[in-house]
Design an enzyme around this catalytic site. Sequence first.
Site, mmCIF file in Angstrom:
data_model
loop_
_atom_site.group_PDB
_atom_site.id
_atom_site.type_symbol
_atom_site.label_atom_id
_atom_site.label_comp_id
_atom_site.label_asym_id
_atom_site.label_seq_id
_atom_site.Cartn_x
_atom_site.Cartn_y
_atom_site.Cartn_z
ATOM 1 N N CYS A 79 0.859 -1.191 0.000
ATOM 2 C CA CYS A 79 0.000 0.000 0.000
ATOM 3 C C CYS A 79 0.889 1.232 0.000
ATOM 4 O O CYS A 79 1.641 1.456 0.952
ATOM 5 C CB CYS A 79 -0.919 -0.004 1.215
ATOM 6 S SG CYS A 79 -1.948 1.468 1.333
ATOM 7 N N GLY A 80 0.814 2.022 -1.063
ATOM 8 C CA GLY A 80 1.664 3.194 -1.190
ATOM 9 C C GLY A 80 1.371 4.270 -0.165
ATOM 10 O O GLY A 80 2.283 4.853 0.432
ATOM 11 N N ASN A 81 0.098 4.581 0.064
ATOM 12 C CA ASN A 81 -0.237 5.564 1.087
ATOM 13 C C ASN A 81 0.092 5.033 2.474
ATOM 14 O O ASN A 81 0.532 5.779 3.354
ATOM 15 C CB ASN A 81 -1.717 5.932 1.000
ATOM 16 C CG ASN A 81 -2.023 6.792 -0.204
ATOM 17 O OD1 ASN A 81 -1.293 7.719 -0.518
ATOM 18 N ND2 ASN A 81 -3.100 6.481 -0.902
ATOM 19 N N ASN A 167 0.514 -5.512 -6.158
ATOM 20 C CA ASN A 167 -0.904 -5.851 -6.004
ATOM 21 C C ASN A 167 -1.625 -5.498 -7.309
ATOM 22 O O ASN A 167 -1.180 -4.632 -8.061
ATOM 23 C CB ASN A 167 -1.517 -5.129 -4.795
ATOM 24 C CG ASN A 167 -1.305 -3.630 -4.832
ATOM 25 O OD1 ASN A 167 -0.540 -3.115 -5.628
ATOM 26 N ND2 ASN A 167 -1.970 -2.915 -3.957
ATOM 27 N N ASN A 200 -7.954 -3.997 -7.383
ATOM 28 C CA ASN A 200 -8.243 -2.583 -7.209
ATOM 29 C C ASN A 200 -8.705 -2.039 -8.560
ATOM 30 O O ASN A 200 -8.234 -2.490 -9.612
ATOM 31 C CB ASN A 200 -6.986 -1.837 -6.761
ATOM 32 C CG ASN A 200 -6.423 -2.371 -5.466
ATOM 33 O OD1 ASN A 200 -6.963 -2.125 -4.395
ATOM 34 N ND2 ASN A 200 -5.332 -3.124 -5.548
ATOM 35 N N GLU A 218 -11.024 0.521 -3.987
ATOM 36 C CA GLU A 218 -9.936 -0.293 -3.471
ATOM 37 C C GLU A 218 -10.418 -1.685 -3.090
ATOM 38 O O GLU A 218 -11.451 -1.838 -2.432
ATOM 39 C CB GLU A 218 -9.295 0.409 -2.265
ATOM 40 C CG GLU A 218 -7.912 -0.085 -1.959
ATOM 41 C CD GLU A 218 -7.138 0.884 -1.073
ATOM 42 O OE1 GLU A 218 -6.239 0.404 -0.377
ATOM 43 O OE2 GLU A 218 -7.429 2.102 -1.074
ATOM 44 N N ARG A 219 -9.644 -2.665 -3.504
ATOM 45 C CA ARG A 219 -9.945 -4.056 -3.167
ATOM 46 C C ARG A 219 -9.975 -4.226 -1.649
ATOM 47 O O ARG A 219 -9.050 -3.874 -0.944
ATOM 48 C CB ARG A 219 -8.865 -4.969 -3.770
ATOM 49 C CG ARG A 219 -9.056 -6.445 -3.493
ATOM 50 C CD ARG A 219 -7.940 -7.285 -4.090
ATOM 51 N NE ARG A 219 -6.632 -6.959 -3.539
ATOM 52 C CZ ARG A 219 -5.533 -7.693 -3.734
ATOM 53 N NH1 ARG A 219 -5.583 -8.784 -4.489
ATOM 54 N NH2 ARG A 219 -4.379 -7.324 -3.213
ATOM 55 N N CYS A 227 -5.008 6.098 -3.495
ATOM 56 C CA CYS A 227 -4.330 4.797 -3.530
ATOM 57 C C CYS A 227 -2.972 5.005 -4.179
ATOM 58 O O CYS A 227 -2.900 5.335 -5.364
ATOM 59 C CB CYS A 227 -5.154 3.769 -4.302
ATOM 60 S SG CYS A 227 -4.354 2.157 -4.472
ATOM 61 N N GLY A 228 -1.909 4.842 -3.405
ATOM 62 C CA GLY A 228 -0.568 5.100 -3.916
ATOM 63 C C GLY A 228 -0.125 4.114 -4.972
ATOM 64 O O GLY A 228 0.389 4.504 -6.028
ATOM 65 N N THR A 229 -0.305 2.815 -4.710
ATOM 66 C CA THR A 229 0.065 1.823 -5.726
ATOM 67 C C THR A 229 -0.794 1.998 -6.974
ATOM 68 O O THR A 229 -0.323 1.819 -8.100
ATOM 69 C CB THR A 229 -0.078 0.392 -5.187
ATOM 70 O OG1 THR A 229 -1.401 0.200 -4.673
ATOM 71 C CG2 THR A 229 0.942 0.088 -4.107
#
Length: 284
Positions: A79-81, A167, A200, A218-219, A227-229
């Site tokens: 998770c980027g965030n 992901n 996602n 988001e999943r 969502c960062g990623t």
Amino acid sequence: MKNNFSKYQGLGNDFIIFDARSNNLDHLFSKNKDNFIEHLCNRNFGIGADGIILILESNNKCFVRMKIYNSDGSEPEMCGNGIRCLIAFLNDNNEINELSEIPIETKAGLILTYIDGNENIKVNMGEPILSPLDIPTKLLMNSLKVPNGVITLKDQILNVYAASMGNPHMIVFVNDIEGIPFQEWGSFLEKHNTFPNDTNVHFVEIIDKSNIKVKVWERGCGPTLACGTGACACLVVTSKLGKTLNNANVYLPGGKLEVEWPNQSGPVFMQGPALKVFSGEIDI
């Protein structure tokens, strides 16, 4: 037993952070995660968050290990965030000091992070995954080397793309991001059998070559403010398709992330803020 927690947010994508390096919280969460995590993340009856982060000792010579749960109890790869919030927590607690590079162990592998002079957090998100088998997705690679296909939703035929940043992410281009039936499309596409592990979902509106708007489903969470990623996956796909340059501002409901993919055979970099909301203690 009372345990300290801190709540952090990155562009409104918020997380409850527990330092689990010297207690048995990891065992407790693993044993009771589903209802327990849903209760903690509930915004009416719990603390309220999109997810939970446990800080653990690393087994791979990283600074720490990050374990993250979505609000439904599922465990995403990355998770980027969330990782920016983790770095902000460590920095606020004077653990990072003069370190220029902070390696973090995640389920998706080693992630390198950095803090600039303005306390913006930059993350080396690693190389994107575009192989359909490794994402995984049933979409097939197109001539531009991006997984691509169509999905029918009632009377709509949606042209969709896929990428992974550890992901899975589905990218759907739209002309008017505010005009789509977001709830209906997001919930349907998250569980579509084109993605065996669910996905996602990101709806993308191109502003120009350097700016895009993204709306996130988001999943395991549903609608989130960022969502960062996902922002990174969107930039990868838009740049591969020639819709943007290899760096762009990604405008999410919670704010702006700066994403750069300087070399299409190299890693993606993401930069943005993460801030403390409050801290407290809770009986667990």
